[in-house]
Design a protein around this motif. Structure first.
Motif, PDB file in Angstrom:
ATOM      1  N   THR A  34      29.715  39.535  41.884  1.00  8.81           N
ATOM      2  CA  THR A  34      31.444  39.456  41.154  1.00  8.81           C
ATOM      3  C   THR A  34      32.354  41.080  42.245  1.00  8.81           C
ATOM      4  O   THR A  34      31.931  41.690  43.329  1.00  8.81           O
ATOM      5  CB  THR A  34      31.392  39.972  40.042  1.00  8.81           C
ATOM      6  N   ALA A  35      33.367  40.858  42.333  1.00 11.10           N
ATOM      7  CA  ALA A  35      35.028  41.849  42.740  1.00 11.10           C
ATOM      8  C   ALA A  35      35.543  41.701  41.788  1.00 11.10           C
ATOM      9  O   ALA A  35      35.776  40.886  40.898  1.00 11.10           O
ATOM     10  CB  ALA A  35      34.804  40.948  44.243  1.00 11.10           C
ATOM     11  N   ASP A  36      36.712  42.885  42.026  1.00  9.47           N
ATOM     12  CA  ASP A  36      38.122  43.745  41.058  1.00  9.47           C
ATOM     13  C   ASP A  36      38.445  43.622  42.062  1.00  9.47           C
ATOM     14  O   ASP A  36      38.577  44.471  42.953  1.00  9.47           O
ATOM     15  CB  ASP A  36      37.010  44.158  40.313  1.00  9.47           C
ATOM     16  N   PRO A  37      39.958  42.701  41.426  1.00  7.24           N
ATOM     17  CA  PRO A  37      40.836  43.350  42.430  1.00  7.24           C
ATOM     18  C   PRO A  37      41.998  44.532  42.846  1.00  7.24           C
ATOM     19  O   PRO A  37      42.108  44.971  44.014  1.00  7.24           O
ATOM     20  CB  PRO A  37      41.972  42.097  42.195  1.00  7.24           C
ATOM     21  N   PRO A  81      34.442  46.089  45.626  1.00  6.92           N
ATOM     22  CA  PRO A  81      33.150  44.726  45.587  1.00  6.92           C
ATOM     23  C   PRO A  81      32.729  45.795  44.449  1.00  6.92           C
ATOM     24  O   PRO A  81      32.327  46.860  43.863  1.00  6.92           O
ATOM     25  CB  PRO A  81      32.960  44.650  46.808  1.00  6.92           C
ATOM     26  N   GLY A  82      32.128  44.085  43.723  1.00  8.15           N
ATOM     27  CA  GLY A  82      30.479  45.053  42.479  1.00  8.15           C
ATOM     28  C   GLY A  82      29.778  44.667  42.844  1.00  8.15           C
ATOM     29  O   GLY A  82      29.479  44.436  44.188  1.00  8.15           O
ATOM     30  N   ALA A  83      28.641  44.118  42.413  1.00  8.43           N
ATOM     31  CA  ALA A  83      27.028  43.638  43.043  1.00  8.43           C
ATOM     32  C   ALA A  83      27.563  42.512  43.293  1.00  8.43           C
ATOM     33  O   ALA A  83      28.378  41.693  43.203  1.00  8.43           O
ATOM     34  CB  ALA A  83      26.780  43.425  41.637  1.00  8.43           C
ATOM     35  N   GLN A  89      34.832  49.814  33.022  1.00  8.87           N
ATOM     36  CA  GLN A  89      34.565  49.693  34.646  1.00  8.87           C
ATOM     37  C   GLN A  89      33.663  49.320  35.063  1.00  8.87           C
ATOM     38  O   GLN A  89      33.742  48.497  35.911  1.00  8.87           O
ATOM     39  CB  GLN A  89      35.174  51.389  34.960  1.00  8.87           C
ATOM     40  N   LEU A  90      32.399  49.519  33.944  1.00 10.76           N
ATOM     41  CA  LEU A  90      31.415  49.229  33.907  1.00 10.76           C
ATOM     42  C   LEU A  90      31.324  48.004  34.463  1.00 10.76           C
ATOM     43  O   LEU A  90      30.577  46.722  35.715  1.00 10.76           O
ATOM     44  CB  LEU A  90      30.436  50.171  33.176  1.00 10.76           C
ATOM     45  N   ALA A  91      31.697  47.216  33.256  1.00 15.54           N
ATOM     46  CA  ALA A  91      31.495  45.878  33.541  1.00 15.54           C
ATOM     47  C   ALA A  91      32.072  45.056  34.251  1.00 15.54           C
ATOM     48  O   ALA A  91      31.625  43.941  35.009  1.00 15.54           O
ATOM     49  CB  ALA A  91      31.981  45.845  31.696  1.00 15.54           C
ATOM     50  N   ARG A  92      33.540  45.366  34.587  1.00 18.68           N
ATOM     51  CA  ARG A  92      34.263  44.810  35.424  1.00 18.68           C
ATOM     52  C   ARG A  92      33.595  44.945  37.430  1.00 18.68           C
ATOM     53  O   ARG A  92      33.709  43.966  37.602  1.00 18.68           O
ATOM     54  CB  ARG A  92      35.821  45.955  35.787  1.00 18.68           C
TER      55      ARG A  92
END
Length: 396
Positions: free
Chosen positions: A104-107, A111-113, A298-301
């Motif tokens: 995933t990535a959050d705008p 970058p996430g995982a 934030q952790l979830a995103r």
């Protein structure tokens, strides 16, 4: 000279040669590692007595994310192009099958995982979009010749997951294969995972992968390879694939060199396993995982999870309006009707003093309105005409 003395002399000379073979001073040898754990529960890889490179605990936000990812067992599979394929087009499409990794990535958070791809010794390319459990990206043509590629499941801060199946390595050729320009399928191969564009500020993350490294530590002192890590001139020897968080001295560009050595301190195929990378100090905003704490949202995103809905805030109760005393209505005096004389005010008599008087008053007849006396007509007629009228004005 006797045989025992000769053997002792040869032993001394061999030790001296091994000592002189090191091309750079080594601060410390991390074998065996200290049993003391750091603030995040990880075993320190650099002994505290080295006095040169200072290992520190990972940031608090990284520790939070790592705890949430500990139960994951990512697995990558190469779909296309296959290992050893020859590419001839101006572009090529890479397809990887991904299992048990929250890509995933959050705008807003970055970058996430994600999944990282490295070609030869280049910095990693990062991909954060899955379609039906696959990553499918179109890449420009490689330079002519042979290339080595590695892909791995990466955490939001760029660290490679070291579990079995979490990484891949294979080879591709552009136009045609070029022998002896890449390590063989069974040869040791060092991949410098970081520092990269994600490494900003303090502390600095250092991470790597070693493919086909000789088995070691099967018995005490059986070390068949070492990794010499040099940061801005300070060196240390390591013998495990475990990421490091280091406190750097000063600001500006950080020069990181990693060398794969054998048990005698000799470089192992240095053309592939001696890498240098510079990490400039970025002026951009520090990534969110360098913070001390992340919220649940934030952790979830950053992990591709659905954020918990925020609890609605109770609406404030309206303040009671101040009650104003009603204004007294003005006394309206009733004027007498036209042509009527005002009623005379009746005098109020004192309340009856005895019960008999009260009963007498209650049994009295209601008051009758007095009729005004009739008005006598007036006229200016005289003579016989006046005689035709009665005194009340009626005609006789």
């Amino acid at each position: 000279m006797g045989a025992p003395a000769l053997r002792r002399l040869m032993t001394v000379l061999l030790c001296a040669c091994i000592t002189l073979s090191w091309t750079r001073p080594v601060s410390a040898l991390s074998l065996p590692w200290s049993k003391t754990t750091g603030g995040d529960g990880a075993t320190p890889m650099i002994p505290a007595a080295s006095g040169t490179l200072q290992e520190v605990a990972a940031p608090g936000a990284v520790q939070q994310l790592q705890r949430r990812l500990d139960g994951r067992r990512p697995r990558l599979s190469l779909v296309s192009p296959p290992d050893g394929a020859v590419l001839r087009e101006a572009s090529w499409t890479l397809t990887l099958q991904i299992e048990d990794w929250p890509v995933t990535a959050d705008p807003d958070l970055g970058p996430g995982a994600h999944i990282a791809l490295q070609i030869d010794g280049e910095p990693p390319q990062r991909f954060s979009h899955l379609s039906d459990g696959r990553i499918q990206v179109t890449l420009p043509a490689l330079s002519p010749g042979s290339h080595r590629l590695t892909a791995y499941a990466a955490t939001p801060w760029g660290e490679a997951v070291k579990l079995p199946g979490a990484s891949l390595q294979w080879r591709l050729h552009q136009i045609q294969a070029l022998p002896n320009t890449q390590p063989g399928p069974e040869d040791p191969w060092l991949v410098l995972v970081s520092p990269s564009e994600l490494s900003q500020g303090q502390p600095l993350l250092l991470d790597w992968l070693v493919w086909n490294a000789p088995l070691q530590n099967l018995r005490e002192g059986d070390g068949r390879w070492r990794l010499r890590l040099t940061l801005n001139g300070d060196s240390v020897l390591l013998d495990q694939q475990q990421a490091l968080w280091l406190q750097t001295r000063g600001r500006g560009t950080q020069a990181v060199q990693m060398e794969l050595l054998d048990e005698l301190g000799e470089p192992i195929t240095p053309v592939f396993n001696n890498q240098l990378r510079a990490t400039p100090q970025s002026s951009e905003q520090a990534p969110i995982w360098l913070q001390d704490h992340l919220s649940d949202n934030q952790l979830a995103r950053l992990l591709g999870e659905t954020p918990a809905p925020a609890e609605p805030k109770p609406e404030p109760e309206p303040e009671p309006e101040a009650k104003s005393d009603p204004e007294p209505e003005p006394d309206v005096e009733t004027e007498p009707a036209l042509g009527m004389e005002p009623e005379p005010e009746m005098a109020h008599e004192d309340a009856p003093e005895t019960e008999e008087e009260a009963k007498a008053d209650s049994s009295a007849a209601p008051l009758q309105r007095a009729e005004p006396p009739p008005r006598l007509p007036t006229t200016s007629l005289g003579g016989s005409a006046r005689e035709l009228l009665n005194p009340d004005g009626t005609q006789r």
